[in-house]
Write a protein that holds these residues in place. Structure first.
Motif, PDB file in Angstrom:
ATOM      1  N   GLY A  16       0.920  -1.348  -0.059  1.00 33.69           N
ATOM      2  CA  GLY A  16      -0.147  -0.089   0.042  1.00 33.69           C
ATOM      3  C   GLY A  16       0.939   1.358  -0.003  1.00 33.69           C
ATOM      4  N   GLN A  19       1.952   2.822  -3.702  1.00 31.28           N
ATOM      5  CA  GLN A  19       0.891   3.596  -4.221  1.00 31.28           C
ATOM      6  C   GLN A  19       0.654   4.807  -3.676  1.00 31.28           C
ATOM      7  N   THR A  44     -11.349   2.119   7.713  1.00 30.51           N
ATOM      8  CA  THR A  44     -11.293   2.066   6.174  1.00 30.51           C
ATOM      9  C   THR A  44     -10.693   3.375   5.741  1.00 30.51           C
ATOM     10  N   GLY A  45     -10.272   3.323   4.396  1.00 29.04           N
ATOM     11  CA  GLY A  45      -9.463   4.118   4.053  1.00 29.04           C
ATOM     12  C   GLY A  45      -8.013   4.405   4.155  1.00 29.04           C
ATOM     13  N   ALA A  63      -8.272  10.265  -7.055  1.00 32.22           N
ATOM     14  CA  ALA A  63      -8.398   9.170  -6.115  1.00 32.22           C
ATOM     15  C   ALA A  63      -9.576   9.502  -5.015  1.00 32.22           C
ATOM     16  N   ARG A  64     -10.225  10.625  -5.240  1.00 31.59           N
ATOM     17  CA  ARG A  64     -11.608  10.875  -4.403  1.00 31.59           C
ATOM     18  C   ARG A  64     -11.013  11.113  -2.989  1.00 31.59           C
ATOM     19  N   THR A  65      -9.876  11.913  -2.720  1.00 33.27           N
ATOM     20  CA  THR A  65      -9.342  12.116  -1.307  1.00 33.27           C
ATOM     21  C   THR A  65     -10.148  13.165  -0.761  1.00 33.27           C
ATOM     22  N   GLU A  81     -17.526   8.006   0.504  1.00 33.65           N
ATOM     23  CA  GLU A  81     -16.731   6.664  -0.340  1.00 33.65           C
ATOM     24  C   GLU A  81     -15.381   7.019  -0.616  1.00 33.65           C
ATOM     25  N   ALA A  82     -14.837   8.008  -0.226  1.00 31.92           N
ATOM     26  CA  ALA A  82     -13.437   8.226  -0.322  1.00 31.92           C
ATOM     27  C   ALA A  82     -12.364   7.324  -0.027  1.00 31.92           C
ATOM     28  N   GLU A  83     -11.291   6.912  -0.707  1.00 30.37           N
ATOM     29  CA  GLU A  83     -10.328   5.950  -0.443  1.00 30.37           C
ATOM     30  C   GLU A  83      -9.271   6.384   0.289  1.00 30.37           C
ATOM     31  N   LEU A  84      -9.053   7.754   0.456  1.00 32.00           N
ATOM     32  CA  LEU A  84      -7.845   8.481   1.118  1.00 32.00           C
ATOM     33  C   LEU A  84      -8.517   9.313   1.917  1.00 32.00           C
TER      34      LEU A  84
END
Length: 266
Positions: A16, A19, A44-45, A63-65, A81-84
């Motif tokens: 991880g 990335q 999560t995230g 990346a939807r931060t 829904e953000a991943e970061l």
């Protein structure tokens, strides 16, 4: 790996982190603490940070931060829904060349980002594992706003698991009498938490329980305490981190009966 930093990718690189670095961010808060060897609760995230810049990279937008924000003491985000989770420190440049910032900065971010009891888990794990000194913790706390610093002043260095910290913090915040790491009557072992005079709560720190020796030792501890008149409750990792609201309801039902205030019935 990068034209800007002298890093080389090896097979030992944690999953991880590569990335994150390719996105131009670095791990912090829960993710940074985990890389330092601190015990971290499930989340999560990916929690990351970078210095303030005038331009936002298109890749990072994709990346939807979302930045961390607080409102009435609660952490809110711009996107569920953000991943970061993008922390926003007031920095003009990276604090160093290491892709993982030092633990003091990581814990500072965590104190601003997380609910107080989860931030306390990181601080207490760092202290218990001797990754953080008491003086170092006090210096971090001194740099925080009073609304964050005040509740975190209760951190201890003897909590042996994140589940223990969460349960103790919850009881203390409701003014129930609770003491951690109290000696057994035989003075050779310690209880995780003694509530009142006679209720012992043992907190499992493992997500999966597949060690038959530990299982047997735990039951031997429970039987010994019961023989000395204590009520023993063992809370699992899942009860604290996956079903915490349900667990709180049942703990409150027991506490309201007041039996924990009685002396052990020997």
């Amino acid at each position: 790996m990068s034209s800007e930093q002298p890093w080389y990718l090896t097979t030992a690189a944690p999953p991880g982190i590569v990335q994150m670095l390719l996105f131009g961010v670095r791990p912090t808060c829960l993710d940074g603490a985990s890389l330092h060897g601190v015990w971290t609760p499930p989340h999560t995230g990916a929690h990351v940070f970078r210095p303030r810049v005038l331009r936002v990279d298109a890749e990072l937008e994709d990346a939807r931060t979302h930045p961390v924000r607080r409102k009435a003491g609660e952490v809110i985000t711009l996107s569920e829904e953000a991943e970061l989770v993008l922390h926003a420190p007031a920095l003009r440049a990276w604090p160093g060349h290491d892709p993982v910032p030092d633990l003091a900065l990581v814990l500072t971010h965590a104190a601003h980002c997380l609910p107080v009891e989860k931030a306390a888990v990181l601080f207490e794990s760092g202290l218990q594992r001797r990754l953080l000194t008491r003086r170092g913790a006090e210096q971090i706390l001194a740099s925080l706003p009073q609304r964050i610093r005040r509740p975190l002043s209760r951190i201890r260095a003897d909590a042996e698991s994140g589940t223990e910290t969460i349960v103790r913090w919850w009881m203390e915040s409701r003014h129930f009498p609770v003491r951690p790491q109290v000696l057994f009557p035989d003075r050779r072992r310690r209880m995780d938490l003694l509530v009142g005079r006679s209720w012992v709560i043992e907190c499992d720190s493992r997500e999966f329980h597949d060690d038959p020796l530990s299982y047997d030792a735990d039951r031997a501890r429970d039987l010994y305490l019961a023989s000395r008149g204590y009520r023993v409750t063992r809370l699992s990792w899942e009860q604290v981190f996956l079903r915490w609201k349900e667990t709180q309801t049942m703990l409150l039902a027991i506490l309201r009966r007041g039996e924990h205030l009685d002396r052990p019935r020997t």
